[in-house]
Motif scaffolding. Sequence first.
Motif, PDB file in Angstrom:
ATOM      1  N   ARG A   1      -8.000   4.311   0.843  1.00 51.48           N
ATOM      2  CA  ARG A   1      -8.562   4.519   2.169  1.00 51.48           C
ATOM      3  C   ARG A   1      -7.940   5.796   2.713  1.00 51.48           C
ATOM      4  NH1 ARG A   1      -5.389   3.066   6.609  1.00 51.48           N
ATOM      5  NH2 ARG A   1      -3.444   2.075   5.995  1.00 51.48           N
TER       6      ARG A   1
ATOM      7  N   GLU B   1      -7.916   0.795  -4.844  1.00 51.39           N
ATOM      8  CA  GLU B   1      -8.856   1.421  -3.918  1.00 51.39           C
ATOM      9  C   GLU B   1      -8.056   2.264  -2.941  1.00 51.39           C
ATOM     10  OE1 GLU B   1     -11.074  -1.827  -2.347  1.00 51.39           O
ATOM     11  OE2 GLU B   1      -9.458  -2.504  -1.040  1.00 51.39           O
TER      12      GLU B   1
ATOM     13  N   ARG C   1      -4.518   9.716   1.356  1.00 48.31           N
ATOM     14  CA  ARG C   1      -5.148   8.518   0.821  1.00 48.31           C
ATOM     15  C   ARG C   1      -4.072   7.466   0.598  1.00 48.31           C
ATOM     16  NH1 ARG C   1      -8.453   9.813  -4.388  1.00 48.31           N
ATOM     17  NH2 ARG C   1      -6.479  10.749  -4.950  1.00 48.31           N
TER      18      ARG C   1
ATOM     19  N   GLU D   1       0.852  -1.187   0.000  1.00 43.22           N
ATOM     20  CA  GLU D   1       0.000   0.000   0.000  1.00 43.22           C
ATOM     21  C   GLU D   1       0.894   1.245   0.000  1.00 43.22           C
ATOM     22  OE1 GLU D   1      -3.741   0.984   2.732  1.00 43.22           O
ATOM     23  OE2 GLU D   1      -1.865   0.936   3.871  1.00 43.22           O
TER      24      GLU D   1
END
Length: 186
Positions: A56, A54, A67, A15
């Motif tokens: 978060r 995606e 993000r 991530e």
Amino acid sequence: MALRDAVLAALLDSEASGYDLAKGFDASVANFWMATPQQLYRELDRLAADGLIEARVVEQERRPNKRMFTLTDAGRAAVHEFTEATPKPLAMRDDLLVQVSAVDGGNPDAVCTGLRERIRWTTEQLERYERMRNRLLSGRSETKFLAEADRVGPYLTLMRGISFEQENLRWAQEALEVIERRLSRR
């Protein structure tokens, strides 16, 4: 290859925020793909809209929220699909090569300046790539790393970047020598 594919490949590791990607893009794919932070942020928005990544939101004190982006299953499928495609042959476009090609009818001193700048820049790139290589190997031999690492793709592309810059350096030094020798005979 599109920037999309380079961003998806960069997200394979973990991530990352847009800032982390922009900062780390140099460390992961800059030896074969360049992008500005603005291009990366636009691409992240497109990838999210397409459902390939995606995001978060991570709330932060004293800083704007950020993000964090991860690959979705569709994003992993897109990476898989991209690796199955037959790549197009490399097309080289380099302004310095055009200048060297025109050196006999142009300004040889300016071309030499361009070659010296290329030598300086390439030397710095090679130093940066060697630091990246040492970080990736983390004290292991190349053989051990290639046998044990979870992912070898970033290392293999880094090695291509190193050999590409080594050849750029060799060529630029040789071209500079030839042009300077010709200038000294005038």
